[in-house]
Design a protein around this motif. Structure first.
Motif, PDB file in Angstrom:
ATOM      1  N   LYS A  89       0.875  -1.174   0.000  1.00 50.59           N
ATOM      2  CA  LYS A  89       0.000   0.000   0.000  1.00 50.59           C
ATOM      3  C   LYS A  89       0.913   1.225   0.000  1.00 50.59           C
ATOM      4  N   VAL A  90       0.727   2.097  -0.968  1.00 53.77           N
ATOM      5  CA  VAL A  90       1.593   3.269  -1.118  1.00 53.77           C
ATOM      6  C   VAL A  90       0.838   4.523  -0.712  1.00 53.77           C
ATOM      7  N   ASP A  91       1.448   5.322   0.146  1.00 52.29           N
ATOM      8  CA  ASP A  91       0.872   6.613   0.531  1.00 52.29           C
ATOM      9  C   ASP A  91       1.871   7.722   0.213  1.00 52.29           C
ATOM     10  N   TYR A  92       1.402   8.716  -0.541  1.00 56.12           N
ATOM     11  CA  TYR A  92       2.223   9.910  -0.794  1.00 56.12           C
ATOM     12  C   TYR A  92       2.046  10.831   0.404  1.00 56.12           C
ATOM     13  N   LEU A  93       3.118  11.095   1.146  1.00 53.62           N
ATOM     14  CA  LEU A  93       3.003  11.800   2.421  1.00 53.62           C
ATOM     15  C   LEU A  93       3.128  13.312   2.292  1.00 53.62           C
ATOM     16  N   PHE A  94       4.202  13.798   1.678  1.00 54.27           N
ATOM     17  CA  PHE A  94       4.363  15.246   1.539  1.00 54.27           C
ATOM     18  C   PHE A  94       5.481  15.578   0.550  1.00 54.27           C
ATOM     19  N   ASP A  95       5.412  16.818   0.025  1.00 56.96           N
ATOM     20  CA  ASP A  95       6.450  17.339  -0.868  1.00 56.96           C
ATOM     21  C   ASP A  95       7.616  17.877  -0.036  1.00 56.96           C
ATOM     22  N   VAL A  96       8.783  17.933  -0.686  1.00 53.07           N
ATOM     23  CA  VAL A  96       9.956  18.545  -0.064  1.00 53.07           C
ATOM     24  C   VAL A  96      10.579  19.498  -1.085  1.00 53.07           C
ATOM     25  N   SER A  97      10.737  20.758  -0.692  1.00 53.25           N
ATOM     26  CA  SER A  97      11.304  21.774  -1.577  1.00 53.25           C
ATOM     27  C   SER A  97      12.780  21.514  -1.847  1.00 53.25           C
ATOM     28  N   GLU A  98      13.235  21.923  -3.021  1.00 54.48           N
ATOM     29  CA  GLU A  98      14.664  21.800  -3.344  1.00 54.48           C
ATOM     30  C   GLU A  98      15.529  22.620  -2.401  1.00 54.48           C
ATOM     31  N   ASN A  99      14.939  23.648  -1.769  1.00 51.63           N
ATOM     32  CA  ASN A  99      15.698  24.497  -0.842  1.00 51.63           C
ATOM     33  C   ASN A  99      15.972  23.820   0.500  1.00 51.63           C
ATOM     34  N   SER A 100      15.418  22.618   0.676  1.00 50.60           N
ATOM     35  CA  SER A 100      15.668  21.867   1.913  1.00 50.60           C
ATOM     36  C   SER A 100      16.988  21.108   1.861  1.00 50.60           C
ATOM     37  N   PHE A 101      17.691  21.221   0.717  1.00 51.72           N
ATOM     38  CA  PHE A 101      18.915  20.445   0.520  1.00 51.72           C
ATOM     39  C   PHE A 101      20.128  21.326   0.272  1.00 51.72           C
ATOM     40  N   ASN A 102      21.267  20.732   0.512  1.00 48.54           N
ATOM     41  CA  ASN A 102      22.545  21.335   0.147  1.00 48.54           C
ATOM     42  C   ASN A 102      23.364  20.300  -0.641  1.00 48.54           C
ATOM     43  N   PRO A 103      23.708  20.611  -1.903  1.00 50.10           N
ATOM     44  CA  PRO A 103      23.224  21.725  -2.713  1.00 50.10           C
ATOM     45  C   PRO A 103      21.783  21.457  -3.146  1.00 50.10           C
ATOM     46  N   PRO A 104      21.026  22.495  -3.493  1.00 52.07           N
ATOM     47  CA  PRO A 104      19.644  22.276  -3.943  1.00 52.07           C
ATOM     48  C   PRO A 104      19.625  21.483  -5.248  1.00 52.07           C
ATOM     49  N   PRO A 105      18.867  20.394  -5.314  1.00 56.74           N
ATOM     50  CA  PRO A 105      18.751  19.678  -6.582  1.00 56.74           C
ATOM     51  C   PRO A 105      17.902  20.494  -7.555  1.00 56.74           C
ATOM     52  N   LYS A 106      17.869  20.074  -8.802  1.00 60.18           N
ATOM     53  CA  LYS A 106      17.092  20.795  -9.813  1.00 60.18           C
ATOM     54  C   LYS A 106      15.638  20.329  -9.847  1.00 60.18           C
ATOM     55  N   VAL A 107      15.302  19.402  -8.951  1.00 58.31           N
ATOM     56  CA  VAL A 107      13.947  18.852  -8.932  1.00 58.31           C
ATOM     57  C   VAL A 107      13.388  18.889  -7.515  1.00 58.31           C
ATOM     58  N   LYS A 108      12.072  18.852  -7.424  1.00 55.09           N
ATOM     59  CA  LYS A 108      11.430  18.733  -6.114  1.00 55.09           C
ATOM     60  C   LYS A 108      11.457  17.268  -5.676  1.00 55.09           C
ATOM     61  N   SER A 109      11.217  17.052  -4.402  1.00 58.87           N
ATOM     62  CA  SER A 109      11.237  15.699  -3.843  1.00 58.87           C
ATOM     63  C   SER A 109       9.891  15.388  -3.202  1.00 58.87           C
ATOM     64  N   GLY A 110       9.671  14.123  -2.955  1.00 57.79           N
ATOM     65  CA  GLY A 110       8.448  13.699  -2.290  1.00 57.79           C
ATOM     66  C   GLY A 110       8.741  12.523  -1.370  1.00 57.79           C
ATOM     67  N   VAL A 111       8.051  12.485  -0.246  1.00 66.23           N
ATOM     68  CA  VAL A 111       8.214  11.391   0.713  1.00 66.23           C
ATOM     69  C   VAL A 111       6.994  10.477   0.624  1.00 66.23           C
ATOM     70  N   ILE A 112       7.248   9.185   0.488  1.00 66.63           N
ATOM     71  CA  ILE A 112       6.172   8.197   0.426  1.00 66.63           C
ATOM     72  C   ILE A 112       6.411   7.113   1.468  1.00 66.63           C
ATOM     73  N   SER A 113       5.351   6.387   1.779  1.00 67.79           N
ATOM     74  CA  SER A 113       5.485   5.211   2.643  1.00 67.79           C
ATOM     75  C   SER A 113       4.948   3.994   1.912  1.00 67.79           C
ATOM     76  N   LEU A 114       5.530   2.844   2.219  1.00 64.32           N
ATOM     77  CA  LEU A 114       5.088   1.563   1.677  1.00 64.32           C
ATOM     78  C   LEU A 114       4.753   0.646   2.844  1.00 64.32           C
ATOM     79  N   THR A 115       3.539   0.121   2.861  1.00 63.43           N
ATOM     80  CA  THR A 115       3.103  -0.826   3.876  1.00 63.43           C
ATOM     81  C   THR A 115       2.765  -2.148   3.197  1.00 63.43           C
ATOM     82  N   LEU A 116       3.393  -3.210   3.608  1.00 61.69           N
ATOM     83  CA  LEU A 116       3.179  -4.513   2.977  1.00 61.69           C
ATOM     84  C   LEU A 116       1.714  -4.910   3.045  1.00 61.69           C
TER      85      LEU A 116
END
Length: 252
Positions: A157-184
Motif C-alpha cells: 500500500k503506497v501513501d504519498y506523504l508530503f512534498d519537499v522543496s529543493e531548498n531543503s537540501f545542500n546543494p539544492p537539486p534541480k527537482v522537487k522531492s516527495g516522501v512516500i510510505s510503503l506498507t506490505l
C-alpha cells in the motif's frame, strides 16, 4: 567535514523540520530493526540512533561519509555497511523497516530490491525525486501510472506523504522531492504466478499507446484476446485487472 560527490547524486538534507516529519512518519508503525539507506551527512541518522529499543544499521557507499559518521556519532561503530545498497544481502534476520533519502540516480532500482525483500520489509518510508514518488503512488487512469506503480502497489500500500522543496537540501537539486510510505499488503491479489504478472505488466506498458490486445498479443491465445478488456490501454487497467488476466495467459 566531508565533500559532496555529484557522481553519487549527493544532495544532503538540511531542513530540520523535514527531518522530524520523516521521523514522525516512520514511527507510525512498530518495528525493532531498521536499515537506513544512504545516511550521507547524518541529517536523519542523528534522530534514528536516538530511537529506543531499535537495532539500527545503515548502508553507505561513500567511504568518506562512513568515516565522518563514525567520528561524529560513535554509536554507529560497527553499524555501517560500506557498500552499495544494491549489492548487499538483507542485513537482518527477521523483519526490518527501511528508511532513506534515497539517491535519485538509483531510486527505482532501490524500490525493486525492496520488492525482492518484501517478506522481510513490511514498512518503508523514503524520499524520492517527486516525479518518481508520484509514479509509485499513481492510480490507474493517470498519465504517470506505469510499471513501477503496478508492481509496487500489487504488494505494498503506497501513501504519498508530503512534498519537499529543493531548498531543503545542500546543494539544492534541480527537482522537487516527495516522501512516500510503503506498507506490505496482506491482501495481495491472486495471480497465476509473479513471473506471469511481471511479464504481463512490463509488456503492456512497453507499448502503452497501443491497446492491450496489440501490446500483449504474444502472451495470450486468440480466444482469450476476444475479451473486451483488451480494447483498453495499459494505463486503464487496475492492479486487480492485471492479476486476473494472468490466469488467461499462455503457460508455455
Amino acid at each position: 567535514m566531508y565533500t559532496l560527490k555529484k557522481s553519487l547524486g549527493q544532495h544532503f538534507l538540511k531542513d530540520e523540520n523535514i527531518c522530524r516529519k520523516i521521523i514522525d512518519a516512520l514511527q507510525q508503525k512498530k518495528f525493532t530493526q531498521l536499515l537506513e539507506v544512504g545516511p550521507g551527512g547524518g541529517a536523519i541518522t542523528k534522530y534514528l540512533i536516538q530511537l529506543p529499543g531499535i537495532d539500527f544499521k545503515a548502508v553507505e557507499l561513500d567511504e568518506e561519509k562512513v568515516t565522518y559518521l563514525q567520528a561524529t556519532y560513535p554509536e554507529l561503530k560497527d553499524r555501517i555497511i560500506n557498500q552499495s545498497f544494491l549489492d548487499i544481502e538483507a542485513p537482518f534476520t527477521g523483519s526490518f523497516a527501511v528508511i532513506g533519502n534515497f539517491p535519485y540516480n538509483i531510486s527505482t532500482q532501490i524500490l525493486f530490491k525492496v520488492l525482492d525483500w518484501r517478506q522481510q520489509v513490511p514498512w518503508l518510508v523514503g524520499m524520492f525525486q517527486k516525479e518518481v514518488a508520484q509514479r509509485v503512488a499513481a492510480k490507474e487512469g493517470s498519465k504517470v501510472y506505469g510499471v513501477i506503480s503496478v508492481l509496487i502497489q500489487a504488494f505494498y500500500k503506497v501513501d504519498y506523504l508530503f512534498d519537499v522543496s529543493e531548498n531543503s537540501f545542500n546543494p539544492p537539486p534541480k527537482v522537487k522531492s516527495g516522501v512516500i510510505s510503503l506498507t506490505l499488503r496482506d491482501d495481495v491479489p491472486a495471480m497465476l504466478s509473479e513471473k506471469h504478472f511481471f511479464t504481463l505488466v512490463k509488456a503492456a506498458f512497453n507499448q502503452r499507446r497501443k491497446t492491450l490486445r496489440n501490446a500483449t498479443r504474444s502472451l495470450f491465445s486468440d480466444t482469450a484476446l476476444q475479451d473486451d478488456i483488451f480494447n483498453k490501454r495499459a494505463e486503464q487497467l487496475s492492479i486487480d485487472d492485471f492479476a486476473r488476466l494472468t490466469f488467461n495467459m499462455k503457460t508455455n
